[in-house]
Design a protein around this motif. Structure first.
Motif, PDB file in Angstrom:
ATOM      1  N   PHE A 127      -2.318  -2.078  -7.826  1.00 46.88           N
ATOM      2  CA  PHE A 127      -1.848  -1.141  -8.836  1.00 46.88           C
ATOM      3  C   PHE A 127      -0.641  -0.638  -8.038  1.00 46.88           C
ATOM      4  N   CYS A 128      -0.965  -0.232  -6.256  1.00 41.52           N
ATOM      5  CA  CYS A 128      -0.309  -0.145  -5.388  1.00 41.52           C
ATOM      6  C   CYS A 128       1.336  -0.505  -4.926  1.00 41.52           C
ATOM      7  N   ASP A 129       0.663  -2.278  -5.346  1.00 39.03           N
ATOM      8  CA  ASP A 129       1.524  -3.137  -4.782  1.00 39.03           C
ATOM      9  C   ASP A 129       2.777  -3.714  -5.823  1.00 39.03           C
ATOM     10  N   GLN A 130       1.663  -3.126  -6.985  1.00 41.60           N
ATOM     11  CA  GLN A 130       3.584  -3.136  -7.398  1.00 41.60           C
ATOM     12  C   GLN A 130       4.227  -2.136  -7.786  1.00 41.60           C
ATOM     13  N   HIS A 131       4.533  -1.322  -6.715  1.00 41.49           N
ATOM     14  CA  HIS A 131       5.349  -0.177  -6.007  1.00 41.49           C
ATOM     15  C   HIS A 131       5.680   0.609  -4.776  1.00 41.49           C
ATOM     16  N   PRO A 132       6.141  -0.624  -4.294  1.00 42.69           N
ATOM     17  CA  PRO A 132       5.393  -0.622  -2.729  1.00 42.69           C
ATOM     18  C   PRO A 132       6.563   0.471  -2.232  1.00 42.69           C
ATOM     19  N   ASP A 133       7.312   1.427  -3.662  1.00 37.52           N
ATOM     20  CA  ASP A 133       8.845   1.905  -2.577  1.00 37.52           C
ATOM     21  C   ASP A 133       7.564   4.003  -2.717  1.00 37.52           C
ATOM     22  N   ARG A 134       6.440   3.404  -3.089  1.00 39.22           N
ATOM     23  CA  ARG A 134       6.408   4.847  -3.406  1.00 39.22           C
ATOM     24  C   ARG A 134       4.391   4.651  -1.765  1.00 39.22           C
ATOM     25  N   ALA A 135       4.553   6.222  -1.815  1.00 38.30           N
ATOM     26  CA  ALA A 135       3.751   6.603  -0.715  1.00 38.30           C
ATOM     27  C   ALA A 135       1.866   6.235  -1.041  1.00 38.30           C
ATOM     28  N   VAL A 136       0.918   6.154  -1.065  1.00 41.41           N
ATOM     29  CA  VAL A 136      -0.397   5.653  -1.598  1.00 41.41           C
ATOM     30  C   VAL A 136      -0.996   7.772  -1.353  1.00 41.41           C
ATOM     31  N   VAL A 137      -1.198   8.572  -2.559  1.00 37.71           N
ATOM     32  CA  VAL A 137      -2.514   9.373  -1.833  1.00 37.71           C
ATOM     33  C   VAL A 137      -3.262   9.706  -2.473  1.00 37.71           C
ATOM     34  N   VAL A 138      -4.688   9.473  -1.697  1.00 42.50           N
ATOM     35  CA  VAL A 138      -6.105   8.849  -2.501  1.00 42.50           C
ATOM     36  C   VAL A 138      -6.371  10.688  -2.040  1.00 42.50           C
ATOM     37  N   TYR A 139      -7.323  10.965  -2.815  1.00 46.94           N
ATOM     38  CA  TYR A 139      -8.355  11.820  -3.171  1.00 46.94           C
ATOM     39  C   TYR A 139      -9.433  11.507  -2.403  1.00 46.94           C
ATOM     40  N   ALA A 140      -9.983  11.915  -1.589  1.00 48.80           N
ATOM     41  CA  ALA A 140     -11.672  12.257  -0.260  1.00 48.80           C
ATOM     42  C   ALA A 140     -12.124  11.398  -1.118  1.00 48.80           C
ATOM     43  N   ASN A 141     -12.643  11.527  -2.774  1.00 47.92           N
ATOM     44  CA  ASN A 141     -13.607  10.850  -3.443  1.00 47.92           C
ATOM     45  C   ASN A 141     -13.399   9.628  -3.797  1.00 47.92           C
ATOM     46  N   THR A 142     -13.021   8.851  -2.818  1.00 53.29           N
ATOM     47  CA  THR A 142     -13.223   7.184  -3.101  1.00 53.29           C
ATOM     48  C   THR A 142     -14.436   6.590  -1.718  1.00 53.29           C
ATOM     49  N   SER A 143     -13.670   5.297  -2.147  1.00 53.53           N
ATOM     50  CA  SER A 143     -14.440   4.203  -0.443  1.00 53.53           C
ATOM     51  C   SER A 143     -13.629   3.880   0.723  1.00 53.53           C
ATOM     52  N   ALA A 144     -13.992   3.732   1.700  1.00 51.09           N
ATOM     53  CA  ALA A 144     -13.465   3.837   2.619  1.00 51.09           C
ATOM     54  C   ALA A 144     -12.287   2.809   2.081  1.00 51.09           C
ATOM     55  N   ALA A 145     -13.078   2.053   1.815  1.00 49.80           N
ATOM     56  CA  ALA A 145     -11.857   0.386   1.634  1.00 49.80           C
ATOM     57  C   ALA A 145      -9.942   0.654   1.225  1.00 49.80           C
ATOM     58  N   VAL A 146     -10.458   1.682  -0.192  1.00 52.31           N
ATOM     59  CA  VAL A 146      -9.423   2.534  -0.846  1.00 52.31           C
ATOM     60  C   VAL A 146      -8.887   3.412   0.481  1.00 52.31           C
ATOM     61  N   LYS A 147      -9.474   4.283   1.545  1.00 53.36           N
ATOM     62  CA  LYS A 147      -8.969   4.921   1.841  1.00 53.36           C
ATOM     63  C   LYS A 147      -7.660   4.505   3.351  1.00 53.36           C
ATOM     64  N   ALA A 148      -8.531   3.130   3.015  1.00 56.43           N
ATOM     65  CA  ALA A 148      -7.488   2.069   4.313  1.00 56.43           C
ATOM     66  C   ALA A 148      -6.352   1.414   3.415  1.00 56.43           C
ATOM     67  N   ARG A 149      -6.413   1.763   1.938  1.00 59.12           N
ATOM     68  CA  ARG A 149      -5.197   1.100   1.685  1.00 59.12           C
ATOM     69  C   ARG A 149      -4.044   2.511   1.720  1.00 59.12           C
ATOM     70  N   ALA A 150      -4.875   3.323   1.553  1.00 59.53           N
ATOM     71  CA  ALA A 150      -3.910   4.977   1.452  1.00 59.53           C
ATOM     72  C   ALA A 150      -2.971   4.951   2.968  1.00 59.53           C
ATOM     73  N   ASP A 151      -1.621   5.400   1.976  1.00 59.79           N
ATOM     74  CA  ASP A 151      -1.341   6.037   3.284  1.00 59.79           C
ATOM     75  C   ASP A 151      -1.655   7.630   3.962  1.00 59.79           C
ATOM     76  N   TRP A 152      -1.844   8.490   3.261  1.00 56.38           N
ATOM     77  CA  TRP A 152      -2.860   9.919   3.380  1.00 56.38           C
ATOM     78  C   TRP A 152      -3.767   9.945   1.956  1.00 56.38           C
ATOM     79  N   VAL A 153      -5.316  10.324   3.302  1.00 59.00           N
ATOM     80  CA  VAL A 153      -6.045  11.117   2.305  1.00 59.00           C
ATOM     81  C   VAL A 153      -6.319  12.974   1.928  1.00 59.00           C
ATOM     82  N   VAL A 154      -5.970  12.955   0.845  1.00 61.92           N
ATOM     83  CA  VAL A 154      -5.988  14.803   0.468  1.00 61.92           C
ATOM     84  C   VAL A 154      -7.003  15.013  -0.210  1.00 61.92           C
TER      85      VAL A 154
END
Ligand code: 13P
Ligand code: SF4
Length: 352
Positions: A127-154
């Motif tokens: 999903f993120c790869d389809q939108h490379p121009d966007r900053a990826v912000v993920v909620y803390a309620n995610t796996s470590a792997a999703v956090k590693a894919r993100a630019d920011w955790v909140v």
């Protein structure tokens, strides 16, 4: 603007309820846990949504009860060699990523979160790869792997400020995984966000029409709502915020009665903060109700006394381990949040 990802992950492996202990068993387990915490140089860190007796035990033993952001900070800064995290899996993983040299134990490694389950890294990453121009912000309620894919955790206590900051820099955002929290932030900040379509099985259950009926019976009550709840429920709120922000609102609002749309575990600390107020859970019944959680997270409820005792006596099957490469990636996005939060605190102090 909102572009939606497909809705996935609506079937969850629900845990069974922990076995009820007798009063004598509770006393015995508590005594043994207190002894083991000292022997193992361990500290108990509990989330507001765990059962009241677990929160009380954390307090009695020099541990801590808080929201997910503050739990992460407390675990990172506490000198104990072992952290025992009473919460859900992502909280244990966050503690391990921040302090890899500590032993991080969880009463139940299976204690997950519907947001984490509903956001598998491969699908989210595509999903993120389809939108490379966007900053990826993920909620803390995610796996470590999703956090590693993100630019920011909140976390919910700092999400608004971080999205506002990114928006002020002209950044467009991919938000995941909680669709209700995401759309609340989008409404508040007017940032350009596209959403992953996850939800929390606890907050998604609150029902606006039943809440209106309840307010009609208690017109003097203030309504406090966690923004993981549906928009129709958020719209009825006198205060919207993270767990810690709701406890603060309970103290500062003049109302003596409070209707609270979040996990009922929060009543333990909320009642401590304002002992003279009456608290009622917001309704989960009504049209379309399935009451899969009934305002108490089934995974938070797995953190029982017996499970804590088991983790402290034999770490196998209780210890959190995060792959080193994944942890390295996740630490970058987690540190961004923690540094941002620290700067915000300095600004608040500077203005005081
Ligand atoms: P907090 O970040 O406010 O602790 O909330 C975590 C959570 O799981 C909310 O449902
Ligand atoms: Fe996840 Fe909801 Fe449970 Fe929080 S209350 S841990 S968001 S399922």
């Amino acid at each position: 603007m909102s572009t939606l990802s497909p809705i996935i992950g609506s079937d969850y492996p629900f845990p069974g309820k922990p076995v009820e202990l007798s009063e004598q068993e509770k006393i015995d387990y508590k005594a043994k846990i207190k002894k083991l915490l000292v022997e193992k140089d361990a500290v108990l860190v509990a989330h507001y949504y765990t059962d009241p007796e677990i929160q009380a035990l954390a307090e009695e033993t020099g541990g801590y009860v808080s929201d997910s952001l503050d739990m992460a900070r407390f675990g990172r800064d506490h000198p104990a060699k072992t952290l025992i995290i009473a919460g859900v899996r992502f909280m244990g993983e966050t503690a391990k990523i921040l302090t890899p040299f500590k032993t991080v134990l969880m009463p139940e490694l299976e204690a997950t979160c519907s947001l984490d389950v509903g956001c598998p890294v491969d699908e989210f990453s595509a999903f993120c790869d389809q939108h490379p121009d966007r900053a990826v912000v993920v909620y803390a309620n995610t796996s470590a792997a999703v956090k590693a894919r993100a630019d920011w955790v909140v976390t919910s206590s700092i999400a608004l400020e971080i999205v506002e900051h990114l928006d002020s820099e002209g950044k467009k955002i991919i938000w995941g995984p909680d669709r209700h929290l995401g759309s609340y932030i989008e409404r508040e900040t007017k940032a350009d966000m596209i959403m992953w379509q996850g939800d929390c099985i606890v907050h998604d259950e609150f029902k606006a029409s039943a809440l209106r009926d309840m307010k009609a019976i208690h017109p003097d009550a203030a309504i406090l709502v966690h923004p993981e709840s549906p928009e129709s429920v958020v719209k009825l709120a006198d205060a919207v915020g993270s767990t810690s922000q709701l406890i603060k609102a309970a103290q500062t609002l003049p109302n003596k009665k409070l209707i609270v749309a979040t996990d009922t575990g929060i009543f333990y600390k909320m009642q401590q903060a304002c002992p003279d107020k009456e608290m009622m859970p917001a309704p989960t019944a009504g049209n379309g109700a399935t009451c899969r959680s009934c305002a108490h997270c089934p995974w938070m409820a797995m953190n029982g006394l017996k499970a804590i005792y088991n983790a402290l006596t034999d770490a196998s099957g209780h210890e959190i381990d995060v792959d080193a490469d994944v942890a390295k990636g996740a630490l970058i996005s987690l540190d961004r949040m923690l540094n941002f939060a620290a700067e915000q605190q300095l600004k608040v102090k500077g203005n005081a």
